[in-house]
Design a protein around this motif. Structure first.
Motif, PDB file in Angstrom:
ATOM      1  N   CYS A   1      79.559 -39.943 -13.241  1.00  0.00           N
ATOM      2  CA  CYS A   1      80.852 -39.827 -13.904  1.00  0.00           C
ATOM      3  C   CYS A   1      81.550 -38.528 -13.511  1.00  0.00           C
ATOM      4  CB  CYS A   1      80.652 -39.889 -15.417  1.00  0.00           C
ATOM      5  SG  CYS A   1      82.152 -39.637 -16.383  1.00  0.00           S
ATOM      6  N   SER A   2      82.854 -38.609 -13.273  1.00  0.00           N
ATOM      7  CA  SER A   2      83.628 -37.424 -12.897  1.00  0.00           C
ATOM      8  C   SER A   2      83.721 -36.414 -14.027  1.00  0.00           C
ATOM      9  CB  SER A   2      85.046 -37.838 -12.477  1.00  0.00           C
ATOM     10  OG  SER A   2      85.014 -38.718 -11.379  1.00  0.00           O
ATOM     11  N   ALA A   3      83.488 -36.865 -15.257  1.00  0.00           N
ATOM     12  CA  ALA A   3      83.628 -35.970 -16.408  1.00  0.00           C
ATOM     13  C   ALA A   3      82.306 -35.356 -16.847  1.00  0.00           C
ATOM     14  CB  ALA A   3      84.259 -36.720 -17.580  1.00  0.00           C
ATOM     15  N   CYS A   4      81.222 -36.141 -16.813  1.00  0.00           N
ATOM     16  CA  CYS A   4      79.971 -35.648 -17.401  1.00  0.00           C
ATOM     17  C   CYS A   4      78.764 -35.781 -16.487  1.00  0.00           C
ATOM     18  CB  CYS A   4      79.687 -36.375 -18.712  1.00  0.00           C
ATOM     19  SG  CYS A   4      79.353 -38.139 -18.502  1.00  0.00           S
ATOM     20  N   SER A   5      78.955 -36.324 -15.289  1.00  0.00           N
ATOM     21  CA  SER A   5      77.869 -36.508 -14.311  1.00  0.00           C
ATOM     22  C   SER A   5      76.801 -37.483 -14.780  1.00  0.00           C
ATOM     23  CB  SER A   5      77.215 -35.158 -13.963  1.00  0.00           C
ATOM     24  OG  SER A   5      78.158 -34.291 -13.364  1.00  0.00           O
ATOM     25  N   ASP A   6      77.113 -38.293 -15.786  1.00  0.00           N
ATOM     26  CA  ASP A   6      76.184 -39.336 -16.230  1.00  0.00           C
ATOM     27  C   ASP A   6      76.222 -40.486 -15.224  1.00  0.00           C
ATOM     28  OD1 ASP A   6      74.830 -41.440 -17.621  1.00  0.00           O
ATOM     29  OD2 ASP A   6      75.254 -40.423 -19.508  1.00  0.00           O
TER      30      ASP A   6
ATOM     31  N   TRP B   1      84.057 -43.111 -13.527  1.00  0.00           N
ATOM     32  CA  TRP B   1      83.982 -42.730 -14.937  1.00  0.00           C
ATOM     33  C   TRP B   1      82.901 -43.558 -15.623  1.00  0.00           C
ATOM     34  CZ3 TRP B   1      87.066 -38.625 -15.607  1.00  0.00           C
ATOM     35  CH2 TRP B   1      88.159 -38.480 -14.755  1.00  0.00           C
ATOM     36  N   CYS B   2      82.291 -42.992 -16.652  1.00  0.00           N
ATOM     37  CA  CYS B   2      81.252 -43.730 -17.382  1.00  0.00           C
ATOM     38  C   CYS B   2      81.849 -44.338 -18.647  1.00  0.00           C
ATOM     39  CB  CYS B   2      80.075 -42.820 -17.738  1.00  0.00           C
ATOM     40  SG  CYS B   2      80.427 -41.596 -19.010  1.00  0.00           S
TER      41      CYS B   2
ATOM     42  N   ASN C   1      79.855 -42.941 -22.450  1.00  0.00           N
ATOM     43  CA  ASN C   1      80.320 -41.743 -23.156  1.00  0.00           C
ATOM     44  C   ASN C   1      81.830 -41.757 -23.402  1.00  0.00           C
ATOM     45  OD1 ASN C   1      77.723 -40.544 -23.265  1.00  0.00           O
ATOM     46  ND2 ASN C   1      77.928 -39.911 -21.133  1.00  0.00           N
TER      47      ASN C   1
ATOM     48  N   HIS D   1      84.382 -42.144 -21.256  1.00  0.00           N
ATOM     49  CA  HIS D   1      85.288 -41.491 -20.311  1.00  0.00           C
ATOM     50  C   HIS D   1      86.186 -42.478 -19.563  1.00  0.00           C
ATOM     51  CE1 HIS D   1      82.251 -38.043 -20.589  1.00  0.00           C
ATOM     52  NE2 HIS D   1      83.351 -37.667 -21.205  1.00  0.00           N
TER      53      HIS D   1
ATOM     54  N   SER E   1      88.970 -42.686 -22.099  1.00  0.00           N
ATOM     55  CA  SER E   1      89.711 -41.416 -22.128  1.00  0.00           C
ATOM     56  C   SER E   1      90.612 -41.281 -20.908  1.00  0.00           C
ATOM     57  CB  SER E   1      88.730 -40.238 -22.188  1.00  0.00           C
ATOM     58  OG  SER E   1      87.949 -40.288 -23.358  1.00  0.00           O
TER      59      SER E   1
END
Length: 433
Positions: free
Chosen positions: A34-39, A53-54, A57, A59, A62
């Protein structure tokens, strides 16, 4: 239901390039995060900006709120998500591009939109079956095993085939039509072979799971019985039916004499493990279930003693571990329900194998009445399924319930053997009773 915000031809063209890029990342060993949280869980690719994006979470949602980018490609499934419609659209042309998916999934499974979650029509006294079927249909490994069968509606010779009825329910659930799932045909067939469920006012979902498994097993076109043996050199082999291939494991029981080296080894198949509520946590209940048990038997060992120790362990892990928590006890010749709450983890480790919580079946009400519901996880999203009602819930909501049956799916890092190697014990066996 059709999304009005998606240009199918444009989406196919964009996804072609996205799939090539993702396959290139896979070849280089670069993870999709994910670009936001690396999940790395539940990744989706924005068709507008091509960023990852995941969903787990939040994202994906969002990103849509921040940019109004509506459509997202779901890798390895072949679906397009529209955030504005809250809908997943299955696109067969995109699915066919997914060479990795084509290798891993049976053809019949590739074109199902498994992001759909539908309710089941309440047929009166069928909540036990609805909760069980919601669980089975939420388990991707079970669906794969079901559709790997050399068994189709066109070639089936059974007049009332439970496997055909079960396959029909899968297609009803995931066919992109906004309707409830009708399980009346499966119920009719199930009651035909298990009349006790038709005659009783109250049915137990654990017993239903056992009976359903027996019926699916008996109608398998390449039937092989599970082996139960007291010969440790005989080895055991897995049954290829979808129930046993998904939930089937083997327990090893070693009955050892306390005063000499003689022991008796027994390998027994299981599709679920039933545990007493002897602890406040599932981990504690598992430890007590597998703890050594000292026994005094009527028969004697060749050394003259009748004192033994029984050791129980899992000889082979199933792909999905089903844990049945016994919520019924007999006191003063009266059966009562155990209301104790037991804490269970989202991630479970047992004898070196790692499992993730996938589904929970709950019972509310009294011993001879009440209602069943299920919490199921699909693509990292949890749902409460209650007959026709389907509600999204958070992972936190599912970890504090008075569970009756828990289903844990084996992690990808743990791979069960399809054929078990013989187990050798150095000692001789006990004399027959």
């Amino acid at each position: 239901m059709t999304c009005i915000h998606l240009d199918i031809e444009q989406a196919i063209e964009k996804c072609s390039g996205i799939i090539e890029s993702l396959e290139s990342l896979e070849e280089r060993g670069t993870p999709m995060v994910c670009s936001a949280c690396s999940d790395a869980s539940s990744i989706e690719v924005c068709l507008d900006c091509l960023k990852l994006w995941c969903r787990c979470n939040g994202h994906v949602h969002s990103h849509w709120k921040a940019t109004w980018h509506r459509n997202y490609f779901v890798p390895f499934v072949g679906s397009i998500a529209c955030e504005e419609c809250s809908e997943y659209i299955a696109v067969p042309e995109i699915t066919r591009m997914l060479s990795g998916t084509a290798e891993r999934l049976p053809p019949a499974f590739q074109y199902l939109n498994t992001h759909w979650v539908k309710g089941f029509l309440n047929l009166k006294r069928t909540c036990y079956m609805s909760s069980l079927l919601q669980t089975l249909l939420s388990l991707e490994v079970f669906l794969k095993n079901l559709f790997l069968l050399p068994h189709t509606l066109n070639t089936c010779s059974f007049s009332d085939c439970l496997i055909c009825a079960l396959s029909g329910i899968v297609y009803q659930m995931y066919n992109n039509e906004d309707t409830y799932v009708d399980i009346s045909d499966l119920i009719r067939i199930f009651w035909k072979y298990a009349s006790i469920f038709a005659e009783s006012e109250y049915q137990d979902v654990q017993e239903c799971f056992i009976y359903l498994g027996q019926q699916v097993h008996s109608q398998h076109p390449l039937l092989h019985s599970l082996v139960s043996t007291s010969d440790p050199d005989a080895g055991v082999q897995r049954c290829p039916c979808s129930i046993h291939k998904t939930f089937g494991g083997f327990l090893r029981s070693v009955l050892s004499c306390r005063h000499c080296t003689i022991a008796e080894v027994t390998i027994e198949p299981f599709t679920s493990i039933s545990m007493d509520l002897l602890d406040k946590t599932l981990d504690g209940a598992i430890l007590k279930y597998f703890q050594d048990e000292e026994m005094i038997l009527e028969r004697k060992c060749v050394c003259g003693t009748n004192e033994f120790v029984k050791k129980l362990s899992i000889f082979s892990m199933p792909e999905v571990l089903c844990i049945h928590l016994k919520r019924y006890e007999i006191r003063n010749k009266t059966i009562s329900k155990v209301e104790s709450v037991i804490k269970y983890p989202e991630e479970l480790s047992i004898e070196g194998a790692s499992f993730t919580l996938s589904s929970i079946i709950m019972h509310s009400g009294e011993i001879d009445s009440g209602h069943y519901i299920a919490y199921t996880k699909r693509h990292s999203q949890w749902y409460l399924t209650n007959d026709e009602e389907v509600v999204r819930v958070s992972r936190v909501d599912v970890l504090d319930k008075p569970a009756y049956i828990l289903f844990y799916t084996m992690s990808l890092s743990t791979t069960p053997a399809t054929t078990l190697a013989p187990y050798h014990h150095p000692s001789t066996t006990l004399p027959p009773p």
